[in-house]
Design an enzyme around this catalytic site. Sequence first.
Site, PDB file in Angstrom:
ATOM      1  N   SER A  44      -1.293   2.580 -10.780  1.00 37.00           N
ATOM      2  CA  SER A  44      -2.133   2.126  -9.673  1.00 37.00           C
ATOM      3  C   SER A  44      -3.502   1.725 -10.203  1.00 37.00           C
ATOM      4  O   SER A  44      -4.165   2.507 -10.888  1.00 37.00           O
ATOM      5  CB  SER A  44      -2.307   3.248  -8.649  1.00 37.00           C
ATOM      6  OG  SER A  44      -3.391   2.915  -7.794  1.00 37.00           O
TER       7      SER A  44
ATOM      8  N   SER B 194      -3.209   4.063   4.770  1.00 39.41           N
ATOM      9  CA  SER B 194      -2.896   3.672   3.396  1.00 39.41           C
ATOM     10  C   SER B 194      -1.574   4.294   2.947  1.00 39.41           C
ATOM     11  O   SER B 194      -0.827   3.690   2.171  1.00 39.41           O
ATOM     12  CB  SER B 194      -4.030   4.049   2.451  1.00 39.41           C
ATOM     13  OG  SER B 194      -4.346   5.411   2.585  1.00 39.41           O
TER      14      SER B 194
ATOM     15  N   LEU C 270      -6.624   4.253   8.302  1.00 37.44           N
ATOM     16  CA  LEU C 270      -6.049   2.902   8.399  1.00 37.44           C
ATOM     17  C   LEU C 270      -4.665   2.854   7.758  1.00 37.44           C
ATOM     18  O   LEU C 270      -4.155   1.789   7.433  1.00 37.44           O
ATOM     19  CB  LEU C 270      -6.989   1.869   7.753  1.00 37.44           C
ATOM     20  CG  LEU C 270      -8.402   1.807   8.354  1.00 37.44           C
ATOM     21  CD1 LEU C 270      -9.249   0.751   7.637  1.00 37.44           C
ATOM     22  CD2 LEU C 270      -8.348   1.502   9.846  1.00 37.44           C
TER      23      LEU C 270
ATOM     24  N   ASP D 205       2.681   4.194  12.663  1.00 36.47           N
ATOM     25  CA  ASP D 205       2.143   3.503  11.488  1.00 36.47           C
ATOM     26  C   ASP D 205       3.238   2.745  10.740  1.00 36.47           C
ATOM     27  O   ASP D 205       3.087   1.575  10.394  1.00 36.47           O
ATOM     28  CB  ASP D 205       1.490   4.513  10.523  1.00 36.47           C
ATOM     29  CG  ASP D 205       0.401   5.316  11.203  1.00 36.47           C
ATOM     30  OD1 ASP D 205       0.021   4.964  12.329  1.00 36.47           O
ATOM     31  OD2 ASP D 205      -0.054   6.309  10.606  1.00 36.47           O
TER      32      ASP D 205
HETATM   33  C1  GLA Z   1      -1.570   9.205  12.222  1.00 34.11           C
HETATM   34  C2  GLA Z   1      -0.061   9.326  12.322  1.00 34.11           C
HETATM   35  C3  GLA Z   1       0.493   8.496  13.478  1.00 34.11           C
HETATM   36  C4  GLA Z   1      -0.258   8.777  14.776  1.00 34.11           C
HETATM   37  C5  GLA Z   1      -1.763   8.734  14.553  1.00 34.11           C
HETATM   38  C6  GLA Z   1      -2.528   9.194  15.770  1.00 34.11           C
HETATM   39  O1  GLA Z   1      -1.927   7.900  11.862  1.00 34.11           O
HETATM   40  O2  GLA Z   1       0.543   8.901  11.118  1.00 34.11           O
HETATM   41  O3  GLA Z   1       1.872   8.740  13.612  1.00 34.11           O
HETATM   42  O4  GLA Z   1       0.145   9.986  15.339  1.00 34.11           O
HETATM   43  O5  GLA Z   1      -2.173   9.535  13.469  1.00 34.11           O
HETATM   44  O6  GLA Z   1      -2.297   8.333  16.847  1.00 34.11           O
END
Ligand code: GLA
Length: 385
Positions: free
Chosen positions: A66, A128, A126, A173
């Site tokens: 990385s 990662s 965000l 996410d």
């Molecule tokens: C993190 C988790 C998601 C979600 C958010 C809060 O990003 O990975 O699944 O629960 O927190 O909304």
Amino acid sequence: MYPLIEKFQEIFGYQKSLFSYFSPGRVNLIGEHIDYNGGLVFPAAIHLGTYGVFSLREDTLFRFFSMNFSNEGLITVSLEDLDYRKEHGWANYVKGIILEFKNRGFQLNCGFDLLIYGTLPTASGLSSSASIELLISYAINELFQLKLSRQYLALLSQHVENHYMGMHCGIMDQLVIAEGKKNRALLMNTATLEINDVPARFSGYEWVIMNTNYPRKTTDSKYNERRHECHLGLKIVQKHYPVHYLCDLTSTQLEQIKHTFLNETIYRRVRHAVTEQERTLASKNAMEKQDACAFAKLLDLSHESLKTDYEVTGFHLDTLVEAAKSIGAIGARVTGAGFGGCAIALVPEEKVKDFSYLVGQIYQEKTGLKADFYFVTFENGVHAI
Ligand code: GLA
């Protein structure tokens, strides 16, 4: 991509048959901490993310490097030994995904060399980690021609996060990073995995992401604690209503059983989930009507609920959100898991120019930390480049 190809050659000593992919990060507009409560969430994939250059090997070794953690050097593992190891740090995400494909019976008949470069700030809300997970699962799917769907790859990646990394996240996410659409945000029903992509810009306004740069040390344990509290809350609710998820409940129904909650904290956690679901539904209407003010109000209410009922914001996030509001953002809220990390603000175009400077100044005065600001575009999900 050129500098990455050159770097690949420098690290691995060759540059034949390279395959490159990009996996975005994500920002969540609204619908926070309800993707594990069967709720509706509203994230978008963004132009910041993780680049990966891959080359298949003839043996079953995997070598990872990385550029963001170059001091950790080259990490080499074999298909036969992919167990989690603390000292492997970021590379555990890569190992976990490979192991999961193997455990599911997919024939990975060779290893690969991998160079990674990320433009997302790490541990800042965000995503990662989901970005790297999807980078690897998408690349494996392509390189070994497995023909799995994006949804399958998202679920596999979530499984790794839950069971290999020990973070009991929901599906938001991974799913938005798999399925993101250029210039759109995704309204995702996390109970059914149904997705609707919608244009997510308000004319005359910009989305600005603000990073507290406050290190998120205990996020995973706090996150898992919230998830457990919701589970306890659901058990109480289910004594009164035949619901599958907390987000199946309305706030009127919750009000009627308020007195049955012996633990006030659990009640507040449930109230956040139920009201956040209602706010996300309302935000969909505000977006359809292009009503920026109505949407902004929902952002503010969401932050307030995450601050007082769900308790995932804290001094740094609250200070940054208040500073943004005082400089002209019409709405602002924490985005992602919280406990530090990032917030988003909806800012009138004419205020954007000085926004970062002015908000940054207030924030630094009050916290001693320097905030970062990102003007993001909404992008497609993980893809080859
Ligand atoms: C993190 C988790 C998601 C979600 C958010 C809060 O990003 O990975 O699944 O629960 O927190 O909304």
